[in-house]
Design an enzyme around this catalytic site. Structure first.
Site, PDB file in Angstrom:
ATOM      1  N   GLU A  22     -15.823  -7.212   2.272  1.00 52.37           N
ATOM      2  CA  GLU A  22     -14.408  -7.103   2.629  1.00 52.37           C
ATOM      3  C   GLU A  22     -14.228  -6.982   4.145  1.00 52.37           C
ATOM      4  O   GLU A  22     -13.217  -7.402   4.690  1.00 52.37           O
ATOM      5  CB  GLU A  22     -13.766  -5.917   1.917  1.00 52.37           C
ATOM      6  CG  GLU A  22     -13.651  -6.121   0.415  1.00 52.37           C
ATOM      7  CD  GLU A  22     -13.011  -4.945  -0.274  1.00 52.37           C
ATOM      8  OE1 GLU A  22     -11.844  -5.087  -0.686  1.00 52.37           O
ATOM      9  OE2 GLU A  22     -13.671  -3.893  -0.408  1.00 52.37           O
ATOM     10  N   TYR A  54      13.541  -1.165  14.260  1.00 52.59           N
ATOM     11  CA  TYR A  54      12.621  -1.584  13.199  1.00 52.59           C
ATOM     12  C   TYR A  54      11.568  -2.565  13.696  1.00 52.59           C
ATOM     13  O   TYR A  54      10.524  -2.713  13.067  1.00 52.59           O
ATOM     14  CB  TYR A  54      13.355  -2.112  11.967  1.00 52.59           C
ATOM     15  CG  TYR A  54      14.420  -3.148  12.203  1.00 52.59           C
ATOM     16  CD1 TYR A  54      14.103  -4.472  12.428  1.00 52.59           C
ATOM     17  CD2 TYR A  54      15.760  -2.785  12.150  1.00 52.59           C
ATOM     18  CE1 TYR A  54      15.087  -5.422  12.619  1.00 52.59           C
ATOM     19  CE2 TYR A  54      16.755  -3.728  12.334  1.00 52.59           C
ATOM     20  CZ  TYR A  54      16.415  -5.048  12.576  1.00 52.59           C
ATOM     21  OH  TYR A  54      17.392  -5.980  12.757  1.00 52.59           O
ATOM     22  N   GLU A  73      -5.533   4.264   1.370  1.00 52.41           N
ATOM     23  CA  GLU A  73      -4.874   5.563   1.553  1.00 52.41           C
ATOM     24  C   GLU A  73      -4.924   5.981   3.027  1.00 52.41           C
ATOM     25  O   GLU A  73      -3.958   6.543   3.550  1.00 52.41           O
ATOM     26  CB  GLU A  73      -5.557   6.638   0.696  1.00 52.41           C
ATOM     27  CG  GLU A  73      -5.395   6.444  -0.792  1.00 52.41           C
ATOM     28  CD  GLU A  73      -6.490   5.597  -1.443  1.00 52.41           C
ATOM     29  OE1 GLU A  73      -6.680   5.729  -2.659  1.00 52.41           O
ATOM     30  OE2 GLU A  73      -7.138   4.780  -0.742  1.00 52.41           O
ATOM     31  N   LYS A  99      -2.929  -5.022  -1.855  1.00 56.33           N
ATOM     32  CA  LYS A  99      -4.035  -5.952  -1.615  1.00 56.33           C
ATOM     33  C   LYS A  99      -3.859  -7.062  -2.643  1.00 56.33           C
ATOM     34  O   LYS A  99      -3.905  -6.814  -3.846  1.00 56.33           O
ATOM     35  CB  LYS A  99      -5.382  -5.248  -1.796  1.00 56.33           C
ATOM     36  CG  LYS A  99      -6.583  -6.117  -1.477  1.00 56.33           C
ATOM     37  CD  LYS A  99      -7.903  -5.408  -1.743  1.00 56.33           C
ATOM     38  CE  LYS A  99      -8.211  -4.413  -0.659  1.00 56.33           C
ATOM     39  NZ  LYS A  99      -9.606  -3.917  -0.730  1.00 56.33           N
TER      40      LYS A  99
END
Length: 120
Positions: A22, A54, A73, A99
């Site tokens: 990954e 923003y 996380e 993901k």
């Protein structure tokens, strides 16, 4: 007045994950974010200084997504902390990080984590 700013379906390619491949191959991610703040003053003044920019939140998301982490996380935690520190007028933040092609068996749209935080 309760106001919300919502950034929807920000698509980012990044290199998060526990598996070594990954870090090399990467993956497509989608980020959704919602923040609450009182934006009444901006609704009357038409002044960027009276609201939450923003575009700056979007920049924070992209910056933190570029920092490799094993756990989503951890990525979400960094994004929340940075936004909270930069915009003290925010009273609530919700972020969903998906993901799109997780390295797991079975066909799926993706895997997501969602955090919500009330800020006093």
């Amino acid at each position: 007045m309760k106001s919300k700013i919502i950034l929807e379906d920000i698509k980012i390619y990044a290199y998060h994950g526990v598996l070594p491949e990954e870090a090399i191959i990467g993956n497509h991610y989608v980020v959704n974010l919602e923040v609450h703040a009182d934006l009444k003053k901006a609704s009357q003044s038409d002044d960027l200084n009276d609201t939450i920019n923003y575009a700056e939140i979007n920049d924070i998301i992209h910056q933190e997504m570029n920092v490799r982490s094993e756990l989503l996380e951890h990525v979400i935690g960094r994004i929340i902390n940075k936004i909270e520190n930069q915009f003290p007028q925010i009273t609530f933040i919700k972020i969903k990080l998906s993901k799109t092609i997780p390295p797991m068996s079975g066909e799926m749209k993706g895997v997501s984590l969602e955090f919500e935080k009330e800020i006093n």
